[in-house]
Enzyme design. Sequence first.
Site, short mmCIF file in Angstrom:
data_model
loop_
_atom_site.label_atom_id
_atom_site.label_comp_id
_atom_site.label_asym_id
_atom_site.label_seq_id
_atom_site.Cartn_x
_atom_site.Cartn_y
_atom_site.Cartn_z
NE ARG A 237 -2.10 -4.59 2.12
CZ ARG A 237 -0.78 -4.48 1.98
NH1 ARG A 237 -0.02 -5.56 2.03
NH2 ARG A 237 -0.22 -3.31 1.77
CD GLU A 266 -2.28 -9.44 8.93
OE1 GLU A 266 -2.17 -10.27 8.02
OE2 GLU A 266 -1.72 -8.31 8.88
CG HIS A 287 1.77 -9.13 7.88
ND1 HIS A 287 0.54 -8.57 7.66
CD2 HIS A 287 2.61 -8.53 6.99
CE1 HIS A 287 0.62 -7.66 6.70
NE2 HIS A 287 1.88 -7.62 6.27
CD1 TRP A 290 6.18 -7.55 7.02
CD2 TRP A 290 7.41 -5.69 7.10
NE1 TRP A 290 6.11 -7.06 8.30
CE2 TRP A 290 6.84 -5.93 8.39
CE3 TRP A 290 8.22 -4.57 6.90
CZ2 TRP A 290 7.08 -5.08 9.46
CZ3 TRP A 290 8.45 -3.73 7.99
CH2 TRP A 290 7.88 -3.98 9.25
#
Length: 311
Positions: A237, A266, A287, A290
């Site tokens: 995070r 973001e 990011h 994932w």
Amino acid sequence: MKAVFLDAKTLGDDVDLSPIESVTGGLEKYDRTTPDQILERIRGFDTVLVNKVVLTREHFEACPELKTIAVVATGLNNIDQAAAKDHGIKVMNVTNYGRSTVAQHTMALMLALATRLLDYTRDVQAGRWGKSDMFCLMDHPIMELEGRTLGIVGYGDLGQGVAERAAAFGMKVLLGARPGQEPGVVDGYSRIPLDELLPQADVLSLHCLLTDETRDLIGARELKMMKPDSLLINTSRGGLVNEQALADALRAGEIGGAGFDVLTEEPPRNGNPLLADDIPNLIMTPHSAWASREARQRIVGITAVNLKSVL
């Protein structure tokens, strides 16, 4: 069940939403939803699916028929959970879907930094290898991970996945106690206070959620406690690390490098200290840790199971 997905585009165009559609008996989908479109799009639905759309008390008060919110992600900071509880709305999220892809990304950042992969690639592209007076370039110091100490803060599913992979590289794993956590031994790994871990860690990898207790967990004070050649990885995070302090520490050579997949804002529309072009040995990714297709499809499957449980 009458369900609407407000920001389906966040899962990508290559995932199959049929598991959710079969459970809900159909699914109205919007690629994206702006704040001023939320109310008109959720009225009449008892189930709302979101990834990053923010739902507040105002929405719950205006839509008494709303019974379930399914967050197709892990973080719940975009949902007013206290308000949801007040209105009897069940909020569910998705966990344990990204162990393989996030751990893989974490190791990729670690390896790229340790081997100075991007620096050597840039050197080759700039023609420096062709001008070398010997067969190779050795301008950037390389860290051998075997025998080095990896500190992990946040030993949940993702932290465990990183520990497994680090062990395969011959690294020694230590766990850092988050604020409020007791030291001890977990899965054979010692969990020690963060102030004790920082001076020992050759690599520090963060895998905890952002809370009031973990915000700025790593700031100027903590960075000064780390080894001057240590690496800091954050695929968890934005906000866990004070970004200005990290930029300053990298420029000053207080730590050896950093690999980040997250920022406090973001997308970073307003700039960020870590986006400056004069910071040495910093790798930033958008990011994306994932985002393997396999992981995104698992999110769909787990969401479908979660929704089925409330039928």
